[in-house]
Design an enzyme around this catalytic site. Structure first.
Site, PDB file in Angstrom:
ATOM      1  N   ARG A  12       0.821  -1.201   0.000  1.00 45.15           N
ATOM      2  CA  ARG A  12       0.000   0.000   0.000  1.00 45.15           C
ATOM      3  C   ARG A  12       0.854   1.249   0.000  1.00 45.15           C
ATOM      4  O   ARG A  12       1.978   1.261   0.494  1.00 45.15           O
ATOM      5  CB  ARG A  12      -0.887   0.028   1.250  1.00 45.15           C
ATOM      6  N   SER A  58       8.337  -4.880   6.188  1.00 47.34           N
ATOM      7  CA  SER A  58       8.185  -5.926   7.207  1.00 47.34           C
ATOM      8  C   SER A  58       8.877  -7.221   6.818  1.00 47.34           C
ATOM      9  O   SER A  58       8.258  -8.264   6.623  1.00 47.34           O
ATOM     10  CB  SER A  58       6.707  -6.167   7.475  1.00 47.34           C
ATOM     11  N   ASP A 100       6.836  -3.509  10.660  1.00 45.98           N
ATOM     12  CA  ASP A 100       5.416  -3.281  11.000  1.00 45.98           C
ATOM     13  C   ASP A 100       5.139  -3.347  12.509  1.00 45.98           C
ATOM     14  O   ASP A 100       4.261  -2.665  13.008  1.00 45.98           O
ATOM     15  CB  ASP A 100       4.478  -4.222  10.229  1.00 45.98           C
TER      16      ASP A 100
END
Ligand code: ADP
Ligand code: MG
Length: 976
Positions: A574, A635, A689
Site C-alpha cells: 500500500r 516488514s 510493521d
C-alpha cells in the site's frame, strides 16, 4: 344434550393454536436457567447428544424398569448401517411389595434379574466388561451421559484448564437423580438419589459380572432413537401410552440447564404437567375436572390427563355417566356401573371409534356394564368416544407442533423436515389417532414437514441404540482427546516456553552469543529518551523516539504535516498519505498489486515498480511535484543501521527478488527513484510493521512500549534498556528491539512442543529446513561477530508456525485428516477435498469459533468447503479449531510474558504496567484469541499489568508517525 357434550369436547383449531403458543412459552420457561424452577414443562437435559449414525456396533445390555416388570435385554448391533439388530430378552414379574418397599431391595431385585438373565442365556462372560443402558421411566434430573472433554468444557466456560486436569480418558458414568416416583412406585430412599449409582452398587454387590451402567434414559428417548426413516434419524420422540411424554434434539446452546453449548442435546420435555398452571383452562371440561379429582394427584399432569391412556376411558365414562343421569342416554335408565372408576378402558374407547366394528364394540362394552343400549345410544357413544380421542390427538398435535416450531426457529431454518418417532398404546390402538395427529400438526406447524415413524420397542431396542451411541461417543471422545492431547499445553509447558524465550532474548541481545539465539533481537534505532523533556535524541540518527510514556504527550502534538508512507511486507502493498493534524491523524491509501513475476524477479524491477506506484498515487491524490517526507514500513527481517538504513537479511512471505539480500532497502528505493527520475522522494525512516504498530498506538497511549503482530505472521518489538543491548552502541536510554520472534525455536528448543501436525505443516511450507537468516557482511562490528557470518541452516519460523494466520488453518486441516483416518469424522468416509492444501483458511477458525454460533452455520462453513459434515462432525471440527487457536494464543502469551517480565526486571520494578499495541487480522477477528492471550498472560506474568490496544493500521500510520517525529526533531536541530 349429547350435542352439547360433543361441543364441549370439541377444541377448535384456533384454541389449538393457543395451546401451541402456551406450550412454546412453557418450553422456553423450562429451558431457561432463570425460570426453570417454576416451569410446568421441565425440559430436562438428557445428555444424549447424538442420534445413531449406523456405525454403532457391539453387544449391549439393557435393563428396563416397567410398570410391573423388569425386562432385561442383550442386544447385538451390527454396525453396518442398517438397524437389524439381534435381541434376546426376558421379562421378570415385579412383586408389588418391592414397588412399595425399600429402594435397596428394588435395585437388588433388578441386579438379580440381570444375573439370572445372563446365567440363563449363557451370554455373560464374567471377564468381559458389559455396557448397560438403564431405562428408568421416571422424572430424573440428569447431569451427564458421556464425558465431554475437560478442556473443551473449560473453553466453553471461559476457564482455562491445564493439561492433566481430570481427563483420564475414561467415560464418566451418567448421573440421574430421581425427582419423584410415579406410576404406583413408592420405594423409600430413592427420591433425591442417583439411580445409576444405586443400580451400579447393586450389580457390583452381586459380584458376578462386570457390568458398567453407561446410559440412563426414559423410554421417550429410546423411542426417538429406535427408528429412522429413509436414512434420516428421528429427532423427536413421542409417546402416547398410559401417560404421555416427548423429547427432541434441541440446540445445545438453548439448553441452559446443561453446561453444553455446542452441538445438540435431547431434551426430555416431561410435558405431562403442561397446564398445571392453568394454561389449559379453556380446554378443560367438567368431565376432565372429575377425572382429575378422582386421580392419584389432583391438579397435576393436566395435559397428560387429556391424552394418556390411563384417562381417555375415564373421560368417556364421566361423559356417559353425566348424560345418563340427565336421561339423555339408555332411554333414561339409570347406569350405576358408570359410577365405578376404570370400568371403561381406553382400549375399548379405541375399539369403539372404528368405522366398521366400532358400533358392535360399543354395544358389547355397554352391555358388559349391564346396560341395554339402543342403536342410537351406540351411535352417540361412538361419537363421544371419537370426540375424546380427536381432542386428545389434537392436543398432542398442538404440543408436537410447538416442538417442531421451536426446532425450526432455533435452528434458524425457514422449513424443517423432521421424522417423529411415535409409540404407545394409544397411538397404536387406532390408526385414527395417528391420522389426526399428522393432519393437525401440519395445520399448526405449516413450516414443518413431518413424517410420523411408528417405533417398535423404544424401551428395548431403542435403549440399546442409546447405549451404543453413548459408547460410540465415549470412544470418539477418547480418540479425539488422545489426538488433541499434544496440543493441550499445561501451565508448566507454557512456563518452560516463557523461560526459553527469555533465554533466547538474552542470548540475542548479547554481542557474543547473538549467533546462538534463534531470535535476532534487532536494534531498530527507534530510541526512547528517559528524561521526559523532549531534549534527548540519538546522536547517530538525529531521531528522538516518541514512544515513552513521558514523551508522547509533549512531543506528538508538535508533529504536524503531510507525510507519505509505504507498507510492504503485509498481505497487501500500500501507499498512503498521512495528515498529522492537531485533531488527529487522517489518511488515505491505495492498495497496489505486486505481480508474482516482480516479487520473484530482480530487485531493480521490484523497486521500480514501487516508484511507479508512488507516482500513480501522488497523481491520484493531487500530490504530484510535492516533496513529502516518507516513512517506509518494510516488514522483512532487516539489520537496521540507522533510522533510514536497513539491510535486508532475508526475504520471507513469498518474496525472492534478486540482488536485495544484504543491501540497504532505502538505498535501493532511492536508486530506483533516480532511475525513474522521480525527484520528490524524501525517505526519512524505515521501520518494521511491529515498530509501526507500537508507534501508532503510542500516539494514543503513552505507555505503549510493546508492539505485537498476529496476522499472516507474528512478531514483537519492545523498548529495551540500552545497557542491555550489546549489539548497538550506547548505554543510555532505551531502544526498540525488533525481536523477529517468529523464528523462535528454529534452533530446536521448541521441538517437544511441536506435534506431528505441526511437523506436517512445516514440511509442506515453502521454507522448511531452509535457512531463514543470511548473515550480512555489511554489519557493524562484524569483526567481532565473525563467527556469526556463517549461514544457519535451520527450519524456519517455528514459533510463527504455531501461532500465525498463515498456518493455523493448515494445522486444523491435518488434524481433521487424522480424524478422518481414524474414522471419527465424516463417519469414516474418505474426504478427498480435505486433501487440498490451504483449503481450510484461518478465517474459518474465526467463524466456526464464534460463541453461540448455530451448528447449522458451522456446518454451512464446512459445506462451503464441500465437506459433507454432519452436526456431530461440526462439533468435532469446532473442538479442533478451539484447541489449535487456544494453543496459539497461549504460546503467544508465553512469549509476551517473557518480554513483559524482562522489561519489569530491567527497570527494577516490583510491578510493571505496560500497553501492547497490536495489529493483525487473526488477533482482531478471532473471537477468542485476544481473550485467551490476555488470560494466559496474567497467569504467566502476574506482576505485569498488560493492556492491549488495537492499532488502527499501525503498519501504515506508524511509519508516517516515525517520519513525522523525525522531521520535527530535524527541524528543531536546523540544517545539519
Ligand atoms: P498481514 O499480517 O499480512 O499484514 P493481516 O494482519 O491482515 O495482514 O493478516 C492477514 C492474515 O490473517 C491472513 O493471512 C489470514 O491468515 C488471517 N485472517 C484473515 N481473516 C481472518 C479472520 N477472519 N480470522 C482470523 N484470521 C484471519
Ligand atoms: Mg500487516
Amino acid at each position: 344434550q349429547v350435542q352439547r357434550a360433543l361441543l364441549e369436547l370439541t377444541v377448535s383449531l384456533e384454541t389449538l393454536q393457543e395451546v401451541k403458543g402456551h406450550m412454546l412459552e412453557a418450553m422456553a420457561k423450562g429451558l431457561s436457567q432463570q425460570t426453570h424452577a417454576q416451569a410446568t414443562v421441565h425440559m430436562l437435559p438428557t445428555y444424549v447428544c447424538s442420534t445413531p449414525d449406523g456405525t454403532e456396533k457391539g453387544d449391549v445390555l439393557v435393563v428396563e424398569l416397567g410398570h410391573s416388570h423388569v425386562r432385561t435385554l442383550w442386544v447385538t448391533l451390527p454396525g453396518d448401517g442398517n438397524q437389524t439388530l439381534q435381541l434376546k430378552d426376558q421379562l421378570f414379574e415385579l412383586p408389588e411389595d418391592i414397588m412399595q418397599g425399600k429402594g435397596e431391595a428394588l435395585f437388588d431385585f433388578i441386579a438379580q434379574c440381570l444375573c439370572q438373565f445372563l446365567d440363563g442365556a449363557g451370554l455373560g462372560d464374567p471377564q468381559q466388561r458389559l455396557p448397560l443402558g438403564f431405562v428408568f421411566p421416571f422424572s430424573c434430573r440428569q447431569t451427564r451421559l458421556e464425558q465431554a472433554s475437560e478442556a473443551a468444557r473449560g473453553h466453553r466456560r471461559g476457564v482455562l484448564r491445564w493439561r492433566g486436569a481430570g481427563a483420564d480418558g475414561r467415560a464418566v458414568p451418567p448421573q440421574g437423580e430421581l425427582l419423584a416416583w410415579s406410576k404406583g412406585f413408592r420405594c423409600s430412599d430413592v427420591e433425591g438419589h442417583d439411580v445409576v449409582q444405586l443400580l451400579q452398587a447393586a450389580i457390583n454387590k452381586q459380584q458376578r459380572y462386570h457390568v458398567n451402567v453407561v446410559a440412563l434414559m426414559n423410554n421417550t428417548v429410546g423411542t426417538m432413537m429406535s427408528c429412522s426413516m429413509e436414512g434420516m434419524p428421528c429427532e423427536v420422540g413421542l409417546v402416547i401410552d398410559a401417560g404421555t411424554n416427548s423429547c427432541f434434539m434441541a440446540e445445545g446452546c438453548h439448553v441452559e440447564m446443561a453446561e453444553e453449548t455446542s452441538g445438540r442435546m435431547c431434551v426430555n420435555t416431561e410435558w405431562g404437567c403442561f397446564g398445571d398452571d392453568g394454561a389449559l383452562s379453556n380446554v378443560l371440561t367438567s368431565y376432565d375436572q372429575s377425572v382429575d379429582q378422582e386421580s392419584h394427584e389432583p391438579g397435576h399432569k393436566r395435559f397428560e390427563k387429556l391424552i394418556g391412556g390411563l384417562y381417555l376411558g375415564e373421560i368417556v365414562r364421566h361423559v356417559l355417566a353425566k348424560l345418563a343421569a340427565e336421561g339423555a342416554l339408555f332411554s333414561g335408565a339409570a347406569a350405576p356401573a358408570l359410577g365405578t372408576k376404570d370400568v371403561l378402558k381406553t382400549q375399548q374407547v379405541l375399539e369403539i371409534i372404528d368405522d366398521e366394528t366400532g358400533l358392535a364394540a360399543a354395544r358389547s362394552a355397554l352391555q358388559a356394564l349391564g346396560l341395554a343400549p339402543s342403536e342410537q345410544d351406540c351411535c352417540h357413544v361412538q361419537q363421544l368416544c371419537r370426540a375424546v380421542v380427536t381432542r386428545a390427538a389434537g392436543l398432542c398435535a398442538a404440543g408436537l407442533a410447538a416442538i417442531l416450531s421451536h426446532m425450526c426457529q432455533s435452528r434458524e431454518l425457514e422449513r424443517l423436515k423432521a421424522n417423529v418417532a411415535v409409540d404407545g398404546t394409544v397411538y397404536r390402538g387406532h390408526a385414527r389417532f395417528g391420522e389426526i395427529l399428522q393432519r393437525i400438526t401440519k395445520l399448526l406447524a405449516p413450516e414443518c414437514t413431518v413424517t410420523l415413524v411408528p417405533s417398535v420397542d423404544g424401551g428395548g431396542r431403542g435403549a440399546a441404540v442409546v447405549t451404543a451411541v453413548a459408547l460410540r461417543l465415549a470412544a470418539q471422545r477418547r480418540e479425539l482427546d488422545q489426538l488433541l492431547a499434544p496440543l493441550r499445553l499445561s501451565l508448566a509447558d507454557l512456563q518452560r516456553v516463557q523461560a526459553l524465550m527469555r533465554r533466547e532474548m538474552d542470548l540475542g541481545l548479547n554481542q557474543e552469543t547473538n549467533a546462538q539465539s534463534s531470535i535476532r533481537m534487532l536494534p531498530t534505532y527507534v530510541r526512547n529518551t528517559p528524561d521526559g523533556t523532549g531534549e534527548g535524541r540519538d546522536e547517530g540518527t538525529g531521531w528522538r523516539g516518541c514512544c515513552s510514556p513521558a514523551h508522547t504527550p509533549c512531543c506528538l502534538p508538535a508533529e504536524r504535516g503531510v507525510f507519505l508512507a509505504l507498507d510492504l511486507g503485509g498481505t497487501n502493498f500500500r501507499v498512503l498519505v498521512v495528515h498529522v493534524e492537531q485533531d488527529g491523524v487522517h489518511m488515505a491509501s491505495e492498495i497496489y498489486a505486486i505481480p508474482l513475476a516482480i516479487m520473484q524477479g530482480t530487485g531493480e524491477a521490484l523497486f521500480d515498480h514501487i516508484i511507479d506506484c508512488i507516482t500513480d498515487f501522488q497523481q491520484k491524490q493531487g500530490l504530484t511535484g510535492q516533496v513529502l517526507p516518507l516513512g517506509f514500513t518494510f516488514s522483512f527481517p532487516c539489520q537496521q543501521l540507522g533510522l533510514d538504513k536497513a539491510v535486508l537479511l532475508s526475504w520471507t512471505k513469498g518474496f525472492s527478488a534478486s540482488g536485495c539480500v544484504g543491501r540497504d532497502v532505502v538505498q535501493m528505493l532511492r536508486e530506483a527513484a533516480q532511475r525513474k527520475q522521480h525527484s520528490g522522494l524524501d525517505v526519512v525512516a524505515v521501520v518494521n510493521d511491529t515498530v509501526g504498530t507500537m508507534m501508532s498506538c503510542g500516539y494514543d497511549d503513552p505507555s505503549c512500549e510493546i508492539g505485537l503482530i498476529v496476522g499472516t505472521g507474528t512478531n514483537t518489538c519492545y523498548m529495551e534498556e540500552m545497557k542491555n543491548v550489546g549489539t548497538a552502541e550506547g548505554d543510555e536510554g532505551r531502544m526498540c528491539i525488533n525481536m523477529e520472534w517468529g523464528a523462535f525455536g528454529d534452533n530446536g528448543c521448541l521441538d517437544d512442543i511441536f506435534t506431528d501436525f505441526d511437523r506436517m505443516v512445516d514440511e509442506k511450507t515453502i521454507n522448511p529446513g531452509k535457512q531463514r537468516w543470511v548473515r550480512v557482511a555489511a554489519r557493524r562490528r562484524s569483526r567481532v561477530r565473525g563467527a556469526g557470518c556463517a549461514q544457519r541452516r535451520l527450519p524456519a519460523g517455528r514459533f510463527e508456525k504455531l501461532i500465525s494466520g498463515m498456518y493455523l488453518g493448515e494445522i486444523v486441516r491435518y488434524i481433521l485428516l487424522a480424524l478422518v483416518e481414524r474414522r471419527i469424522l465424516f463417519r469414516g468416509k474418505p474426504s478427498p477435498k480435505l486433501q487440498t492444501r490451504d483449503i481450510f483458511q484461518t478465517k474459518f477458525l474465526s467463524t466456526i469459533e464464534i460463541d453461540g454460533l448455530a451448528l447449522r452455520q458451522v456446518r454451512g462453513v464446512l459445506h462451503e468447503l464441500e465437506l459433507d459434515a454432519s452436526f456431530e462432525d461440526s462439533v468435532l471440527v469446532r473442538e479442533v479449531c478451539q484447541a489449535v487457536s487456544l494453543r496459539a494464543a497461549q504460546l503467544c502469551a508465553a512469549g509476551l510474558a517473557a518480554v513483559a517480565e524482562k522489561m519489569r526486571e530491567s527497570r527494577g520494578l516490583a510491578q510493571l504496567a505496560v500497553t501492547v499495541g497490536v495489529d493483525g487480522t487473526l488477533y482482531k477477528m478471532h473471537p477468542r484469541f485476544s481473550q485467551h492471550l490476555q488470560r494466559t498472560l496474567r497467569d504467566l506474568a502476574p506482576k505485569c499489568f498488560v493492556t492491549f490496544l488495537q492499532s488502527e493500521d499501525g503498519s501504515g500510520k506508524g511509519a508516517a508517525l516515525v517520519a513525522a517525529v523525525h522531521c520535527r526533531v530535524a527541524q528543531a536541530q536546523g540544517p545539519q
